[in-house]
Motif scaffolding. Structure first.
Motif, short mmCIF file in Angstrom:
data_model
loop_
_atom_site.label_atom_id
_atom_site.label_comp_id
_atom_site.label_asym_id
_atom_site.label_seq_id
_atom_site.Cartn_x
_atom_site.Cartn_y
_atom_site.Cartn_z
N ILE A 48 0.83 -1.20 0.00
CA ILE A 48 0.00 0.00 0.00
C ILE A 48 0.87 1.26 0.00
CG2 ILE A 48 -0.29 0.19 2.51
CD1 ILE A 48 -3.22 0.98 1.89
N GLU A 49 2.05 1.21 0.63
CA GLU A 49 2.91 2.39 0.73
C GLU A 49 3.35 2.92 -0.63
OE1 GLU A 49 6.09 2.22 3.54
OE2 GLU A 49 4.79 1.47 5.11
N GLU A 50 3.44 2.03 -1.63
CA GLU A 50 3.87 2.48 -2.95
C GLU A 50 2.84 3.41 -3.60
OE1 GLU A 50 3.00 -0.72 -6.31
OE2 GLU A 50 4.00 -1.64 -4.59
N TYR A 51 1.59 3.36 -3.12
CA TYR A 51 0.54 4.21 -3.68
C TYR A 51 0.39 5.54 -2.93
CZ TYR A 51 -0.69 -0.04 -6.12
OH TYR A 51 -0.64 -1.15 -6.90
N LEU A 52 1.00 5.63 -1.77
CA LEU A 52 0.93 6.85 -0.99
C LEU A 52 1.92 7.88 -1.52
CD1 LEU A 52 0.81 5.31 2.60
CD2 LEU A 52 -1.08 6.31 1.34
N PRO A 53 1.61 9.17 -1.37
CA PRO A 53 2.58 10.19 -1.79
C PRO A 53 3.85 10.09 -0.94
CG PRO A 53 0.52 11.20 -1.04
CD PRO A 53 0.40 9.73 -0.83
N GLN A 54 4.97 10.36 -1.56
CA GLN A 54 6.23 10.28 -0.83
C GLN A 54 6.30 11.41 0.20
OE1 GLN A 54 9.66 10.02 -3.27
NE2 GLN A 54 11.07 9.94 -1.57
N GLN A 55 6.71 11.07 1.40
CA GLN A 55 6.81 12.06 2.48
C GLN A 55 8.12 12.84 2.36
OE1 GLN A 55 4.23 12.39 5.16
NE2 GLN A 55 3.33 11.51 3.33
N MET A 56 8.08 14.08 2.82
CA MET A 56 9.26 14.95 2.79
C MET A 56 10.25 14.47 3.86
SD MET A 56 7.41 18.68 2.71
CE MET A 56 8.69 19.63 1.90
N THR A 57 11.53 14.71 3.59
CA THR A 57 12.53 14.44 4.61
C THR A 57 12.45 15.56 5.64
OG1 THR A 57 14.27 15.71 3.54
CG2 THR A 57 14.08 13.37 2.92
N GLU A 58 13.09 15.37 6.78
CA GLU A 58 13.06 16.40 7.82
C GLU A 58 13.72 17.69 7.33
OE1 GLU A 58 13.95 16.94 12.55
OE2 GLU A 58 13.67 14.95 11.69
N GLU A 59 14.78 17.56 6.54
CA GLU A 59 15.47 18.75 5.99
C GLU A 59 14.57 19.51 5.02
OE1 GLU A 59 17.00 15.58 5.80
OE2 GLU A 59 18.06 15.94 7.68
N GLU A 60 13.87 18.77 4.15
CA GLU A 60 12.96 19.41 3.20
C GLU A 60 11.82 20.11 3.93
OE1 GLU A 60 13.28 16.42 -0.65
OE2 GLU A 60 11.96 15.86 1.01
N GLU A 98 11.88 21.29 7.02
CA GLU A 98 12.40 22.48 7.70
C GLU A 98 12.60 23.62 6.71
OE1 GLU A 98 16.18 23.82 10.49
OE2 GLU A 98 15.55 21.72 10.47
N THR A 99 13.14 23.34 5.54
CA THR A 99 13.35 24.37 4.52
C THR A 99 12.03 24.99 4.09
OG1 THR A 99 15.32 23.22 3.74
CG2 THR A 99 14.34 24.80 2.23
N ALA A 100 11.03 24.14 3.84
CA ALA A 100 9.71 24.63 3.42
C ALA A 100 9.08 25.48 4.51
CB ALA A 100 8.81 23.45 3.06
#
Length: 62
Positions: free
Chosen positions: A1-13, A15-17
């Protein structure tokens, strides 16, 4: 099921956002958290969990 979920941001991404959103809103303290969270949850929907966003916003505004 995880392959269908949107990819989560890394902690660095995340924080930058969030730093960009904080700068955009002019937030300077924890009192401004609602303003930041409103924009962040819309912009980062599906990319980051609400708990992670909230925790990082608290950290950055502390």
């Amino acid at each position: 099921i995880e392959e269908y979920l949107p990819q989560q941001m890394t902690e660095e991404e995340l924080e930058t956002a969030l730093k960009a959103i904080i700068a955009e809103t002019g937030a300077t303290s924890a009192k401004d958290m609602g303003k930041v969270m409103g924009i962040a949850t819309k912009q980062l929907a599906g990319k980051a969990e609400g708990k992670a966003i909230s925790a990082k916003v608290k950290e950055l505004l502390a």
